[in-house]
Design a protein around this motif. Structure first.
Motif, PDB file in Angstrom:
ATOM      1  N   SER A  21     -15.981  26.770  -1.266  1.00  0.00           N
ATOM      2  CA  SER A  21     -16.264  27.424   0.006  1.00  0.00           C
ATOM      3  C   SER A  21     -15.028  28.136   0.546  1.00  0.00           C
ATOM      4  N   SER A  22     -13.864  27.505   0.396  1.00  0.00           N
ATOM      5  CA  SER A  22     -12.635  28.080   0.942  1.00  0.00           C
ATOM      6  C   SER A  22     -12.214  29.359   0.230  1.00  0.00           C
ATOM      7  N   ILE A  23     -12.591  29.502  -1.046  1.00  0.00           N
ATOM      8  CA  ILE A  23     -12.216  30.716  -1.780  1.00  0.00           C
ATOM      9  C   ILE A  23     -13.335  31.763  -1.764  1.00  0.00           C
ATOM     10  N   VAL A  25     -16.744  31.432  -2.583  1.00  0.00           N
ATOM     11  CA  VAL A  25     -17.881  31.365  -3.505  1.00  0.00           C
ATOM     12  C   VAL A  25     -19.162  31.254  -2.689  1.00  0.00           C
ATOM     13  N   PRO A  26     -20.170  32.084  -2.960  1.00  0.00           N
ATOM     14  CA  PRO A  26     -21.439  31.995  -2.211  1.00  0.00           C
ATOM     15  C   PRO A  26     -22.035  30.597  -2.285  1.00  0.00           C
ATOM     16  N   ALA A  27     -22.444  30.060  -1.117  1.00  0.00           N
ATOM     17  CA  ALA A  27     -22.979  28.691  -1.048  1.00  0.00           C
ATOM     18  C   ALA A  27     -22.039  27.721  -1.750  1.00  0.00           C
ATOM     19  N   GLY A  28     -20.749  27.840  -1.443  1.00  0.00           N
ATOM     20  CA  GLY A  28     -19.721  27.104  -2.173  1.00  0.00           C
ATOM     21  C   GLY A  28     -19.888  25.603  -2.156  1.00  0.00           C
ATOM     22  N   TRP A  29     -20.209  25.024  -0.993  1.00  0.00           N
ATOM     23  CA  TRP A  29     -20.400  23.575  -0.928  1.00  0.00           C
ATOM     24  C   TRP A  29     -21.515  23.118  -1.851  1.00  0.00           C
ATOM     25  N   LEU A  30     -22.645  23.820  -1.789  1.00  0.00           N
ATOM     26  CA  LEU A  30     -23.813  23.449  -2.587  1.00  0.00           C
ATOM     27  C   LEU A  30     -23.537  23.615  -4.079  1.00  0.00           C
ATOM     28  N   GLN A 168     -16.367  33.873  13.179  1.00  0.00           N
ATOM     29  CA  GLN A 168     -16.498  32.785  14.141  1.00  0.00           C
ATOM     30  C   GLN A 168     -16.671  31.449  13.447  1.00  0.00           C
ATOM     31  N   ALA A 169     -17.503  31.444  12.367  1.00  0.00           N
ATOM     32  CA  ALA A 169     -17.709  30.198  11.634  1.00  0.00           C
ATOM     33  C   ALA A 169     -16.395  29.729  11.020  1.00  0.00           C
ATOM     34  N   GLN A 170     -15.628  30.670  10.454  1.00  0.00           N
ATOM     35  CA  GLN A 170     -14.380  30.296   9.831  1.00  0.00           C
ATOM     36  C   GLN A 170     -13.386  29.754  10.849  1.00  0.00           C
ATOM     37  N   ALA A 171     -13.504  30.202  12.113  1.00  0.00           N
ATOM     38  CA  ALA A 171     -12.545  29.802  13.127  1.00  0.00           C
ATOM     39  C   ALA A 171     -12.675  28.336  13.511  1.00  0.00           C
ATOM     40  N   VAL A 172     -13.847  27.707  13.268  1.00  0.00           N
ATOM     41  CA  VAL A 172     -14.051  26.319  13.682  1.00  0.00           C
ATOM     42  C   VAL A 172     -13.981  25.345  12.514  1.00  0.00           C
ATOM     43  N   THR A 173     -13.622  25.822  11.333  1.00  0.00           N
ATOM     44  CA  THR A 173     -13.626  24.936  10.173  1.00  0.00           C
ATOM     45  C   THR A 173     -12.568  23.849  10.256  1.00  0.00           C
ATOM     46  N   GLN A 174     -11.513  24.021  11.068  1.00  0.00           N
ATOM     47  CA  GLN A 174     -10.446  23.032  11.146  1.00  0.00           C
ATOM     48  C   GLN A 174     -10.681  22.018  12.256  1.00  0.00           C
ATOM     49  N   MET A 175     -11.738  22.187  13.039  1.00  0.00           N
ATOM     50  CA  MET A 175     -12.012  21.261  14.132  1.00  0.00           C
ATOM     51  C   MET A 175     -12.455  19.901  13.586  1.00  0.00           C
ATOM     52  N   VAL A 226     -20.552  22.198  16.423  1.00  0.00           N
ATOM     53  CA  VAL A 226     -20.202  21.272  15.343  1.00  0.00           C
ATOM     54  C   VAL A 226     -19.409  22.017  14.276  1.00  0.00           C
ATOM     55  N   PRO A 227     -18.336  21.419  13.754  1.00  0.00           N
ATOM     56  CA  PRO A 227     -17.568  22.086  12.693  1.00  0.00           C
ATOM     57  C   PRO A 227     -18.448  22.464  11.509  1.00  0.00           C
ATOM     58  N   GLU A 228     -18.176  23.614  10.921  1.00  0.00           N
ATOM     59  CA  GLU A 228     -19.011  24.116   9.838  1.00  0.00           C
ATOM     60  C   GLU A 228     -19.017  23.189   8.637  1.00  0.00           C
ATOM     61  N   TYR A 229     -17.889  22.511   8.393  1.00  0.00           N
ATOM     62  CA  TYR A 229     -17.829  21.679   7.194  1.00  0.00           C
ATOM     63  C   TYR A 229     -18.753  20.465   7.270  1.00  0.00           C
ATOM     64  N   VAL A 230     -19.213  20.104   8.471  1.00  0.00           N
ATOM     65  CA  VAL A 230     -20.171  19.003   8.585  1.00  0.00           C
ATOM     66  C   VAL A 230     -21.461  19.374   7.861  1.00  0.00           C
ATOM     67  N   SER A 231     -21.930  20.598   8.099  1.00  0.00           N
ATOM     68  CA  SER A 231     -23.085  21.092   7.360  1.00  0.00           C
ATOM     69  C   SER A 231     -22.770  21.207   5.877  1.00  0.00           C
ATOM     70  N   GLY A 232     -21.539  21.648   5.567  1.00  0.00           N
ATOM     71  CA  GLY A 232     -21.131  21.785   4.167  1.00  0.00           C
ATOM     72  C   GLY A 232     -21.152  20.466   3.422  1.00  0.00           C
TER      73      GLY A 232
END
Length: 341
Positions: A21-23, A25-30, A168-175, A226-232
């Motif tokens: 996800s950080s680099i 890749v589409p749907a990187g977490w999945l 905006q989504a990227q801005a909250v990934t560190q929360m 909610v931080p985006e990585y929670v969904s990830g």
């Protein structure tokens, strides 16, 4: 010791998913979780995550869908019911046709061939297949291959065309999630799981978690962003648990069926693209949304994909749940008709 190895595997899958996800890749977490699961299953060892672990991961995805659900969703669904019914009939006929082909092209008995190509929820189909006299191992292998194929191809293909994320989504990934958010998620996950034990039906825990997530955030408490990585994390867990099903015995069983299994899987993909095109023509939705909403690749997997790519996740999840429930309502009648000489 087995639990430690399971936790270690999931940690590795989430690490790979987060890296993907950080680099960008589409749907990187999945996809990261899925590829890690496939690698583990084929080359290291396979683990069984059926039951509560998969349901907990599914509830986590469901809550995130509920948080972004809009109140006018039900009005939207009404206009899609007729197109959904038409494409659902076509999907069922496609599954029946492919089952007949698999029956004729291989030495499988008719029950097993039929259950291999039912376009319903994979876990539910596998669970009940033995009750109808089908070889559950072959059914599980075929559905695992089908789901893996769709989850590998569709997120990456759509992501390359559509892209994902925003600034905006990227801005909250560190929360870090707040105590309120952790409590909110924990209560809903446990509540959805318990309710699903008493009122169980295909896709039940996904429906409960979406509903509780929506109602809780809309009318009870404001939990904030909610931080985006929670969904990830939910997507990564789903990917890992699906991918690890594709282990060595799956390959061996598919190889025992022969080239016919590859032909049927290829036809499944082509027919699904065609059904999605019809749904696209019948609705104002984009083709990508239509594809995610109609492809028989599992409600959990496609809902996770829709969340990852930010393509109408509540609509996609709702349409898939309607599809799965409808198929299970007509399944006994289909089976009785198909088994007639």
């Amino acid at each position: 010791m087995m639990k430690f190895y399971k936790v270690l595997f999931l940690a590795v899958a989430l690490l790979v998913g987060g890296l993907f996800s950080s680099i960008g890749v589409p749907a990187g977490w999945l996809l990261g979780g899925l590829l890690t699961g496939i690698f583990y299953g084929l080359f290291i060892r396979a683990f069984d995550f059926s039951g509560w672990p998969f349901q907990m991961a599914l509830a986590l995805v469901g809550i995130n869908i509920g948080l972004i659900m809009e109140p006018d969703l039900f009005q939207q669904l009404a206009q899609y019911l007729l197109p959904l019914f038409i494409t659902l009939v076509l999907t069922l006929l496609t599954g029946l046709f492919l089952g007949i082909l698999l029956d004729r092209w291989t030495s499988l008995d008719r029950q097993t061939a039929f259950f291999c190509t039912i376009p319903g929820g994979a876990s539910e189909v596998i669970a009940i297949s033995s009750d109808y006299g089908a070889d559950q191992r072959i059914v599980a292998s075929f559905h695992t291959a089908r789901i893996t194929m769709f989850v590998l191809i569709i997120p990456f293909g759509i992501g390359m065309i559509y892209g994902e994320g925003n600034e905006q989504a990227q801005a909250v990934t560190q929360m870090l999630p707040t105590a309120l958010q952790v409590s909110f998620f924990g209560l809903i996950i446990v509540g959805s799981y318990v309710l699903n034990r008493f009122v169980s039906f295909p896709g039940g825990i996904l429906i409960f978690s979406i509903a509780f997530g929506f109602l809780g955030s809309e009318f009870i408490v404001n939990i904030g962003e909610v931080p985006e990585y929670v969904s990830g994390i939910g997507q990564g867990l789903i990917g890992a648990m699906v991918g690890i099903r594709f282990e060595r015995s799956t390959v061996v069983r598919l190889r025992s069926i022969g080239v016919a299994s590859l032909k049927v899987l290829g036809l499944y993909l082509l027919c699904s693209l065609g059904v999605a095109l019809l749904f696209f023509w019948l609705t104002p939705l984009s083709y990508l949304t239509s594809l995610l909403s109609t492809v028989p690749a599992g409600a959990a997997e496609m809902a996770s994909t829709a969340v990852a790519l930010q393509i109408e996740p509540t609509l996609v999840a709702s349409l898939h749940i309607i599809r799965v429930i409808s198929i299970f309502l007509v399944l006994p009648f289909l089976f009785k008709w198909l088994m007639k000489d």
